[in-house]
Design a protein around this motif. Structure first.
Motif, PDB file in Angstrom:
ATOM      1  N   ASP A  31      28.210  -4.102  19.722  1.00  0.00           N
ATOM      2  CA  ASP A  31      27.073  -3.197  19.889  1.00  0.00           C
ATOM      3  C   ASP A  31      26.833  -2.912  21.364  1.00  0.00           C
ATOM      4  OD1 ASP A  31      24.634  -1.845  19.891  1.00  0.00           O
ATOM      5  OD2 ASP A  31      23.772  -3.103  18.317  1.00  0.00           O
ATOM      6  N   ALA A  32      26.988  -1.653  21.756  1.00  0.00           N
ATOM      7  CA  ALA A  32      26.747  -1.264  23.148  1.00  0.00           C
ATOM      8  C   ALA A  32      25.306  -0.809  23.356  1.00  0.00           C
ATOM      9  CB  ALA A  32      27.704  -0.145  23.541  1.00  0.00           C
ATOM     10  N   ALA A  33      24.664  -0.282  22.310  1.00  0.00           N
ATOM     11  CA  ALA A  33      23.292   0.224  22.436  1.00  0.00           C
ATOM     12  C   ALA A  33      22.285  -0.916  22.584  1.00  0.00           C
ATOM     13  CB  ALA A  33      22.939   1.089  21.230  1.00  0.00           C
ATOM     14  N   THR A  34      22.452  -1.957  21.787  1.00  0.00           N
ATOM     15  CA  THR A  34      21.610  -3.153  21.889  1.00  0.00           C
ATOM     16  C   THR A  34      22.553  -4.346  21.938  1.00  0.00           C
ATOM     17  OG1 THR A  34      19.936  -2.057  20.528  1.00  0.00           O
ATOM     18  CG2 THR A  34      19.657  -4.417  20.895  1.00  0.00           C
ATOM     19  N   PRO A  35      23.056  -4.676  23.102  1.00  0.00           N
ATOM     20  CA  PRO A  35      24.071  -5.727  23.215  1.00  0.00           C
ATOM     21  C   PRO A  35      23.534  -7.121  22.878  1.00  0.00           C
ATOM     22  CG  PRO A  35      23.419  -4.940  25.387  1.00  0.00           C
ATOM     23  CD  PRO A  35      22.728  -4.077  24.382  1.00  0.00           C
ATOM     24  N   TYR A  36      24.461  -8.022  22.691  1.00  0.00           N
ATOM     25  CA  TYR A  36      24.159  -9.410  22.325  1.00  0.00           C
ATOM     26  C   TYR A  36      23.047  -9.992  23.203  1.00  0.00           C
ATOM     27  CZ  TYR A  36      24.867 -14.377  21.423  1.00  0.00           C
ATOM     28  OH  TYR A  36      24.668 -15.698  21.100  1.00  0.00           O
ATOM     29  N   SER A  37      23.141  -9.789  24.502  1.00  0.00           N
ATOM     30  CA  SER A  37      22.163 -10.403  25.418  1.00  0.00           C
ATOM     31  C   SER A  37      20.742  -9.914  25.141  1.00  0.00           C
ATOM     32  CB  SER A  37      22.542 -10.137  26.871  1.00  0.00           C
ATOM     33  OG  SER A  37      22.602  -8.746  27.123  1.00  0.00           O
ATOM     34  N   LYS A  38      20.568  -8.644  24.835  1.00  0.00           N
ATOM     35  CA  LYS A  38      19.232  -8.127  24.522  1.00  0.00           C
ATOM     36  C   LYS A  38      18.750  -8.667  23.180  1.00  0.00           C
ATOM     37  CE  LYS A  38      18.788  -3.820  27.042  1.00  0.00           C
ATOM     38  NZ  LYS A  38      18.508  -2.392  26.921  1.00  0.00           N
TER      39      LYS A  38
END
Length: 81
Positions: A31-38
């Motif tokens: 997921d680039a829109a809401t990546p793992y870190s977010k």
């Protein structure tokens, strides 16, 4: 208009700590829109939330890997309902 609404809206991160409803955070590992870190940040902000990563999925994990998503949601509901 929809894109500008997302760009211009106020953030809600500060409000996450007030959520008391059982919460499941689901993120695709691509997921680039809401990546793992977010997603992980949201998970840590919501007390007792559950966190699941969907393999081989981006922002539309429910379309890309529906079986994985259904399994994660089923387990969450068994635990929390």
């Amino acid at each position: 208009k929809a894109t500008m609404g997302v760009i211009e809206r106020n953030g809600t991160y500060e409000q996450l700590g007030s959520i008391t409803t059982p919460t499941l955070i689901v993120v695709g590992d691509e997921d680039a829109a809401t990546p793992y870190s977010k997603s992980e940040r949201m998970h840590f902000a919501i007390k007792s939330s559950k966190f699941a990563v969907i393999k081989r999925a981006g922002h539309t994990a429910t379309v890309e890997e529906p079986e994985q998503v259904n399994t994660v949601i089923s387990k969450f509901l068994e635990c929390c309902v």
